[in-house]
Design a protein around this motif. Structure first.
Motif, PDB file in Angstrom:
ATOM      1  N   GLY B  60       7.201  -3.406   9.557  1.00  0.00           N
ATOM      2  CA  GLY B  60       7.308  -3.271   8.105  1.00  0.00           C
ATOM      3  C   GLY B  60       6.163  -2.484   7.477  1.00  0.00           C
ATOM      4  O   GLY B  60       6.294  -2.022   6.342  1.00  0.00           O
ATOM      5  N   PHE B  61       5.059  -2.332   8.201  1.00  0.00           N
ATOM      6  CA  PHE B  61       3.894  -1.644   7.624  1.00  0.00           C
ATOM      7  C   PHE B  61       4.281  -0.240   7.135  1.00  0.00           C
ATOM      8  O   PHE B  61       4.016   0.128   5.995  1.00  0.00           O
ATOM      9  CB  PHE B  61       2.755  -1.543   8.654  1.00  0.00           C
ATOM     10  CG  PHE B  61       1.544  -0.804   8.130  1.00  0.00           C
ATOM     11  CD1 PHE B  61       0.531  -1.480   7.454  1.00  0.00           C
ATOM     12  CD2 PHE B  61       1.410   0.577   8.285  1.00  0.00           C
ATOM     13  CE1 PHE B  61      -0.579  -0.804   6.944  1.00  0.00           C
ATOM     14  CE2 PHE B  61       0.305   1.262   7.773  1.00  0.00           C
ATOM     15  CZ  PHE B  61      -0.684   0.568   7.103  1.00  0.00           C
ATOM     16  N   PHE B  62       4.931   0.523   8.002  1.00  0.00           N
ATOM     17  CA  PHE B  62       5.269   1.905   7.623  1.00  0.00           C
ATOM     18  C   PHE B  62       6.486   1.959   6.688  1.00  0.00           C
ATOM     19  O   PHE B  62       6.614   2.848   5.860  1.00  0.00           O
ATOM     20  CB  PHE B  62       5.503   2.763   8.876  1.00  0.00           C
ATOM     21  CG  PHE B  62       4.245   3.008   9.671  1.00  0.00           C
ATOM     22  CD1 PHE B  62       3.347   3.990   9.282  1.00  0.00           C
ATOM     23  CD2 PHE B  62       3.930   2.231  10.778  1.00  0.00           C
ATOM     24  CE1 PHE B  62       2.167   4.213   9.994  1.00  0.00           C
ATOM     25  CE2 PHE B  62       2.753   2.440  11.496  1.00  0.00           C
ATOM     26  CZ  PHE B  62       1.874   3.430  11.100  1.00  0.00           C
ATOM     27  N   ARG B  63       7.380   0.976   6.818  1.00  0.00           N
ATOM     28  CA  ARG B  63       8.594   0.969   5.993  1.00  0.00           C
ATOM     29  C   ARG B  63       8.284   0.731   4.519  1.00  0.00           C
ATOM     30  O   ARG B  63       9.010   1.195   3.638  1.00  0.00           O
ATOM     31  CB  ARG B  63       9.555  -0.108   6.521  1.00  0.00           C
ATOM     32  CG  ARG B  63      10.871  -0.214   5.770  1.00  0.00           C
ATOM     33  CD  ARG B  63      11.687   1.053   5.924  1.00  0.00           C
ATOM     34  NE  ARG B  63      12.882   1.027   5.072  1.00  0.00           N
ATOM     35  CZ  ARG B  63      12.876   1.415   3.799  1.00  0.00           C
ATOM     36  NH1 ARG B  63      11.767   1.846   3.226  1.00  0.00           N
ATOM     37  NH2 ARG B  63      14.008   1.380   3.108  1.00  0.00           N
ATOM     38  N   THR B  64       7.183  -0.007   4.245  1.00  0.00           N
ATOM     39  CA  THR B  64       6.894  -0.406   2.864  1.00  0.00           C
ATOM     40  C   THR B  64       5.673   0.315   2.285  1.00  0.00           C
ATOM     41  O   THR B  64       5.086  -0.147   1.301  1.00  0.00           O
ATOM     42  CB  THR B  64       6.659  -1.937   2.791  1.00  0.00           C
ATOM     43  OG1 THR B  64       5.530  -2.270   3.622  1.00  0.00           O
ATOM     44  CG2 THR B  64       7.882  -2.709   3.267  1.00  0.00           C
ATOM     45  N   LEU B  65       5.275   1.422   2.887  1.00  0.00           N
ATOM     46  CA  LEU B  65       4.123   2.171   2.373  1.00  0.00           C
ATOM     47  C   LEU B  65       4.361   2.616   0.933  1.00  0.00           C
ATOM     48  O   LEU B  65       5.451   3.093   0.604  1.00  0.00           O
ATOM     49  CB  LEU B  65       3.881   3.413   3.240  1.00  0.00           C
ATOM     50  CG  LEU B  65       3.157   3.215   4.577  1.00  0.00           C
ATOM     51  CD1 LEU B  65       3.283   4.475   5.431  1.00  0.00           C
ATOM     52  CD2 LEU B  65       1.691   2.866   4.370  1.00  0.00           C
ATOM     53  N   PRO B  66       3.344   2.489   0.065  1.00  0.00           N
ATOM     54  CA  PRO B  66       3.501   3.018  -1.295  1.00  0.00           C
ATOM     55  C   PRO B  66       3.542   4.548  -1.249  1.00  0.00           C
ATOM     56  O   PRO B  66       2.869   5.166  -0.421  1.00  0.00           O
ATOM     57  CB  PRO B  66       2.230   2.554  -2.024  1.00  0.00           C
ATOM     58  CG  PRO B  66       1.498   1.652  -1.089  1.00  0.00           C
ATOM     59  CD  PRO B  66       2.034   1.864   0.283  1.00  0.00           C
ATOM     60  N   VAL B  67       4.340   5.133  -2.125  1.00  0.00           N
ATOM     61  CA  VAL B  67       4.414   6.592  -2.193  1.00  0.00           C
ATOM     62  C   VAL B  67       3.194   7.121  -2.950  1.00  0.00           C
ATOM     63  O   VAL B  67       2.794   6.537  -3.962  1.00  0.00           O
ATOM     64  CB  VAL B  67       5.697   7.049  -2.916  1.00  0.00           C
ATOM     65  CG1 VAL B  67       5.774   8.580  -2.969  1.00  0.00           C
ATOM     66  CG2 VAL B  67       6.927   6.489  -2.212  1.00  0.00           C
ATOM     67  N   MET B  68       2.600   8.186  -2.451  1.00  0.00           N
ATOM     68  CA  MET B  68       1.438   8.777  -3.121  1.00  0.00           C
ATOM     69  C   MET B  68       1.870   9.324  -4.489  1.00  0.00           C
ATOM     70  O   MET B  68       2.955   9.904  -4.625  1.00  0.00           O
ATOM     71  CB  MET B  68       0.897   9.893  -2.233  1.00  0.00           C
ATOM     72  CG  MET B  68      -0.560  10.186  -2.442  1.00  0.00           C
ATOM     73  SD  MET B  68      -1.648   8.853  -1.843  1.00  0.00           S
ATOM     74  CE  MET B  68      -2.101   9.459  -0.228  1.00  0.00           C
ATOM     75  N   GLU B  69       0.999   9.151  -5.469  1.00  0.00           N
ATOM     76  CA  GLU B  69       1.299   9.559  -6.851  1.00  0.00           C
ATOM     77  C   GLU B  69       1.706  11.036  -6.918  1.00  0.00           C
ATOM     78  O   GLU B  69       1.014  11.905  -6.369  1.00  0.00           O
ATOM     79  CB  GLU B  69       0.053   9.309  -7.726  1.00  0.00           C
ATOM     80  CG  GLU B  69       0.390   9.165  -9.193  1.00  0.00           C
ATOM     81  CD  GLU B  69      -0.860   8.877 -10.030  1.00  0.00           C
ATOM     82  OE1 GLU B  69      -1.901   8.501  -9.463  1.00  0.00           O
ATOM     83  OE2 GLU B  69      -0.779   9.049 -11.250  1.00  0.00           O
TER      84      GLU B  69
END
Lengths: 176, 176
Positions: B60-69
């Motif tokens: 889940g770490f990579f699946r839930t990464l926040p998108v960079m602004e």
């Protein structure tokens, strides 16, 4: 400087044709031979709607592909003289990503994860050689293209052709 | 001819730093700030054995990464003038393969599977530009390298630097 080779998986390292025949019989009850596949058109071979697509999307299809004869020992030998990269167009079948990784780890444990590329189109791959069974990948390749024999490419003769892994080994000796 | 850009995921499209801080607090109970990460050495930041590796291997770490602004709108705009390829060194974390594919499909549905490359090292990637936060990827790149700001690269100044996606947009306007 060591030269580099991009090697395709499906139809080159892995016998996709044999696997399609196995799955088609299992899922649709009809037995085809490799001879049937030669130069054949998909919708004639598989009249059932989306049969081939269904087969390719079956979990386990890519994980259990048979290894092409002599691929393991030939690739291991090529690694003595060349930087070998495995370059597979896997993105069309997202389920295949992990299956392909695991398949490589099982059958080709001597290939580092650093040398594996799972991609969509191969137009941005830059190696000295590319061994592939699809013209679409070889036609725009900037290095030396080498076409690996497959039922779907028997009528294409605009690239240097190899029919099996023994022929790859012999051909690549010329470039060492 | 349209020029091509290879864009890195972790630390460029996806805010890995923020995610590490979140997961570190969740798994080890310690709250770090982005300021703490600046130029810091891993074993000082995370004294627990394999803490960072454990975090990166958490499903889940990579699946839930926040998108960079501003990444989404900037990349969508870049696609008007450039062929954009997403090139991520995902092979070190095989579990991340499908997660990265699904993450792209969720946040960047306008990017075709044909333009996604999940690889190990990036030395065989051949595009006109590469936007990446790691020197190891940019140093041997044959096109124009662009370094995206990250806590681990603040002391490296041998590549053109961009600090955020607005700066990418401004810079790439020069090359249209």
């Amino acid at each position: 400087m060591r030269k580099s080779i991009a090697i395709d998986m499906d139809g080159v390292m892995a016998d996709v044709e044999a696997q399609i025949i196995t799955y088609y019989e299992k899922q649709y009850g009809k037995k085809l031979t490799k001879k049937d596949l030669e130069g054949a058109v998909e919708r004639q071979l598989f009249p059932e709607e989306n049969a081939l697509l269904n087969i390719l999307h079956t979990p386990g299809f890519f994980r259990t592909l048979p290894v092409m004869e002599n691929a393991i020992e030939t690739i291991q030998n090529l690694m003595t003289d060349f930087d070998v990269y495995i370059v597979s167009a896997a993105m069309e079948f997202p389920l295949s990503l992990k299956e392909k990784y695991d398949w490589l780890e099982e059958h080709f444990p001597f290939i580092s994860w650093k040398n594996i590329v799972l991609c969509g189109d191969k137009s941005i791959i830059n190696t000295d050689f590319m061994i592939d069974d699809h013209s679409k990948n070889l036609d725009y390749f900037k290095g030396t293209p080498i076409m690996f024999h497959a039922f779907h490419n028997i009528h294409e003769n605009h690239h240097k052709r190899v029919n099996n892994w023994n022929e790859v080994a012999t051909l690549m000796q010329e470039y060492v």
